[in-house]
Write a protein that holds these residues in place. Structure first.
Motif, PDB file in Angstrom:
ATOM      1  N   ALA A 106       0.885  -0.917   0.032  1.00 26.40           N
ATOM      2  CA  ALA A 106      -0.275   0.148   0.134  1.00 26.40           C
ATOM      3  C   ALA A 106       1.302   1.387   0.294  1.00 26.40           C
ATOM      4  O   ALA A 106       0.674   2.714  -0.390  1.00 26.40           O
ATOM      5  N   ASP A 107       2.148   1.008   0.634  1.00 25.09           N
ATOM      6  CA  ASP A 107       2.758   2.369   0.182  1.00 25.09           C
ATOM      7  C   ASP A 107       3.674   2.599  -0.951  1.00 25.09           C
ATOM      8  O   ASP A 107       4.551   3.571  -1.231  1.00 25.09           O
ATOM      9  N   LYS A 108       3.548   1.653  -1.429  1.00 21.39           N
ATOM     10  CA  LYS A 108       4.292   1.366  -2.661  1.00 21.39           C
ATOM     11  C   LYS A 108       3.660   1.835  -3.985  1.00 21.39           C
ATOM     12  O   LYS A 108       4.520   2.152  -5.463  1.00 21.39           O
ATOM     13  N   THR A 109       2.132   1.627  -4.526  1.00 16.62           N
ATOM     14  CA  THR A 109       2.092   1.997  -5.221  1.00 16.62           C
ATOM     15  C   THR A 109       1.913   3.457  -5.592  1.00 16.62           C
ATOM     16  O   THR A 109       1.521   4.268  -4.985  1.00 16.62           O
ATOM     17  N   PRO A 144      -3.578  -5.100  15.121  1.00 16.62           N
ATOM     18  CA  PRO A 144      -2.973  -4.173  14.447  1.00 16.62           C
ATOM     19  C   PRO A 144      -2.516  -3.406  13.750  1.00 16.62           C
ATOM     20  O   PRO A 144      -1.965  -3.871  12.838  1.00 16.62           O
ATOM     21  N   LEU A 145      -3.527  -2.034  13.209  1.00 18.58           N
ATOM     22  CA  LEU A 145      -2.793  -1.499  12.289  1.00 18.58           C
ATOM     23  C   LEU A 145      -2.595  -0.605  12.456  1.00 18.58           C
ATOM     24  O   LEU A 145      -2.782   0.444  13.244  1.00 18.58           O
ATOM     25  N   LYS A 146      -1.011  -0.323  11.552  1.00 15.07           N
ATOM     26  CA  LYS A 146       0.127   0.657  11.537  1.00 15.07           C
ATOM     27  C   LYS A 146      -0.324   1.360  10.642  1.00 15.07           C
ATOM     28  O   LYS A 146      -0.148   1.808   9.667  1.00 15.07           O
ATOM     29  N   ILE A 147      -0.592   3.385  10.974  1.00 13.34           N
ATOM     30  CA  ILE A 147      -0.649   3.502  11.137  1.00 13.34           C
ATOM     31  C   ILE A 147      -0.483   5.098  11.803  1.00 13.34           C
ATOM     32  O   ILE A 147      -0.352   5.107  12.919  1.00 13.34           O
ATOM     33  N   SER A 148       0.777   6.430  11.357  1.00 15.64           N
ATOM     34  CA  SER A 148       0.926   7.066  11.689  1.00 15.64           C
ATOM     35  C   SER A 148       0.462   8.727   9.928  1.00 15.64           C
ATOM     36  O   SER A 148       1.083   8.404   9.177  1.00 15.64           O
ATOM     37  N   GLY A 149       1.110   9.388  10.926  1.00 16.54           N
ATOM     38  CA  GLY A 149       0.293  10.575  10.306  1.00 16.54           C
ATOM     39  C   GLY A 149       0.084  11.685  11.486  1.00 16.54           C
ATOM     40  O   GLY A 149      -0.201  11.302  12.634  1.00 16.54           O
ATOM     41  N   ASP A 150       0.324  13.279  10.408  1.00 20.28           N
ATOM     42  CA  ASP A 150      -0.408  13.967  11.516  1.00 20.28           C
ATOM     43  C   ASP A 150      -2.142  14.567  11.391  1.00 20.28           C
ATOM     44  O   ASP A 150      -2.076  14.357  10.265  1.00 20.28           O
TER      45      ASP A 150
END
Ligand code: NDP
Length: 499
Positions: free
Chosen positions: A268-271, A401-407
């Motif tokens: 999901a981070d690569k497309t 756990p869903l690893k999500i990080s962001g402001d």
């Protein structure tokens, strides 16, 4: 008369006369004590629940989903295991028209499914298109307002639609599908269904994969041109209902191939595109379709209102082994759909037979409208935690756990998104005839919108493909030649009209 049941009031009292109301003499006024008449009229007053704000006109049937493939390494969901057979119901719909609207309209078709699995109901509430007009739910009510009636004229407004679309380039993909041949299907047996959103699959080892669900019609695609549809609507407003009911009644059961596209969680981070963006598909070359089963509709409802109108679908209904994704539109619908049904049908709408799961239901929600289902077996267990054997949580069903990080911020959803590449891929699939009909359908749908909106939209089409913009401009010019009365109000006349 003995072989027929005696008619009663809703309280069960026998009715002696259902032909004549109680009045003071043959020419006299009625008596207020005629509670049988009052009950009858009162019920008639309450025969409608509020129609859906969108997707009000619908058609549906019962069926079964049979899983023939094996994706057990991706999901533990019982409904998706090889050989599983799950009873289900489908409700399709147009989006904009009211409950009595004609069926043969150019519009997206809703494609809502409820699977009665042994682990609770799984609802997949999609469309006959893999994408949608907006990607941020903050835009959704505004978009829907442009599809419904103008507050002053009470008419549908092409100006509102194209004003909004031309100011929202993320809508180009869905607009292109809507205006293509598939935008006006003959019925629902001949459409695909798409879960549209990205969901998650979770396996026994607690690994997450991203997934798209597709249902491909096995009847083939069939659609009408605008001209054919106009003739159909002149003949019957119920063409889809007639088609579906008749097909099932005569044993001609429609079927869809169920397919999934699966993406490893880390991809999901690569497309190049955001895989959680509802205006995008996952290209098949990147994530091929995998056949996993067949869905068949095989039973008409006995009572349309009870089984289709009151059927309440919500993307919040998932089962172990299927999870959500960060798709912003999905996140909003998880809240909004269940909320709509609580408003539309009532607090305990999921206890109605058509919505009730085919597995035990154990919760502590208490009173409120339609609280007719029994207590927990021990009535002392009406809160949690309790010492009286009431139902308890079960951590076997924890999700990884869903690893999500962001402001946390109001991120600009238009930044860094290419709104043209995927509509271009679709445009390039069309042959010359399909392109010509696309241009003509758009030109017709533009009605008498102002020139500046038309031009703003054509500039977006130019960015998809120069032939796209040129084709629409030329189709518009042809319409204006034939109908010189199509005026092109300026900004000022628009302002005058709304004054
Ligand atoms: P592919 O050539 O592998 O797939 C093209 C897809 O387009 C097929 O699934 C086909 O459906 C569908 N299609 C054909 N005509 C229309 C139409 N008029 N309206 C909507 N869909 C249509 O290419 P890609 O996967 O690279 O996708 C290219 C474009 O195809 C996308 O940008 C998107 O617009 C469209 N598309 C892609 C889908 C996907 O999940 N990748 C799904 C649906 C559409 P069918 O198999 O029924 O013939």
């Amino acid at each position: 008369m003995a072989d027929k049941p005696t008619m009663t009031t809703s309280a069960g009292a026998p009715i002696a006369d259902n032909q004549n109301s109680l009045s003071a003499g043959p020419r006299g006024p009625l008596l207020l004590q005629d509670y049988q008449l009052i009950e009858k009229l009162a019920h008639q007053n309450r025969e409608r629940v509020p129609e859906r704000v969108v997707h009000a006109k619908g058609w549906g049937a019962h069926g079964v989903l049979t899983i023939t493939g094996d994706i057990s390494r991706y999901t533990k969901a019982k409904v998706l295991q090889p050989g599983a057979q799950t009873p289900m119901i489908l409700r399709c719909s147009t989006v904009a028209g009211e409950a009595g609207a004609a069926d043969a309209e150019r519009d997206v078709r809703g494609f809502a499914l409820k699977f009665y699995t042994p682990e609770g109901n799984w609802d997949l509430v999609g469309n006959n298109t893999p994408v949608f007009f907006v990607r941020d739910p903050l835009k959704f009510p505004d978009f829907i307002h442009t599809q419904k009636r103008h507050p002053r004229t009470n008419l549908r407004s092409p100006t509102a639609m194209w004003d909004f679309w031309s100011l929202s380039p993320e809508s180009l993909h869905q607009v292109t599908i809507l205006m293509s041949d598939r935008g006006l299907p003959t019925d629902i047996r001949h459409i695909n269904g798409y879960g549209s959103h990205t969901f998650a699959l979770i396996n026994d080892a607690g690994e997450r994969f991203w997934v798209k669900f597709h249902f491909k019609t096995m009847q083939g695609h069939r659609h009408w041109t605008n001209e054919e549809a106009a003739q159909v609507v002149g003949r019957t407003r119920e063409s889809t209902q007639e088609d579906l009911f008749e097909a099932i009644e005569t044993g001609n059961f429609p079927k869809w191939k169920m397919q999934v596209q699966i993406m490893p969680e880390a991809d999901a981070d690569k497309t190049s595109y955001n895989p959680f963006d509802l205006t995008k598909v996952w290209p098949h070359a990147d994530y091929p379709s995998i056949d996993i089963g067949v869905m068949e509709l095989n039973r008409n409802p006995d009572n349309y209102f009870a089984e289709i109108e009151q059927a309440a679908f919500s993307p919040s209904n998932i089962v172990p082994g299927i999870g959500f994704s960060p798709d912003k539109m999905l996140q909003a619908r998880i809240f909004a759909y269940a909320d709509a049904h609580r408003h539309r049908i009532g607090t305990h709408y999921e206890a109605l037979p058509i919505n009730a799961p085919h597995c035990p239901v154990n919760h502590y929600h208490k009173d409120g409208a339609m609280r007719f289902f029994p207590n927990n077996p021990n009535p002392a267990a009406y809160y949690e935690p309790n010492s009286f054997g009431g139902p308890v949580e079960d951590h076997r069903f924890d999700e990884p756990p869903l690893k999500i990080s962001g402001d946390a911020d109001r991120w600009n959803h238009r930044e860094g998104n290419d709104d043209f590449v995927q509509p271009r891929a679709l445009f390039n699939l069309f042959d010359e005839g399909q392109k010509a009909r696309l241009f003509a359908n758009i030109a017709a749908a533009m009605g008498d919108i102002p020139d500046f909106i038309e031009e703003r939209q054509c500039k977006l089409f130019d960015q998809v493909h120069p032939d796209y913009g040129a084709g629409v401009r030329s189709a518009r010019a042809a319409i204006k030649d034939r109908n010189p009365s199509i005026s092109a109000p300026t900004d000022q006349t628009l302002a005058d009209a709304s004054a």
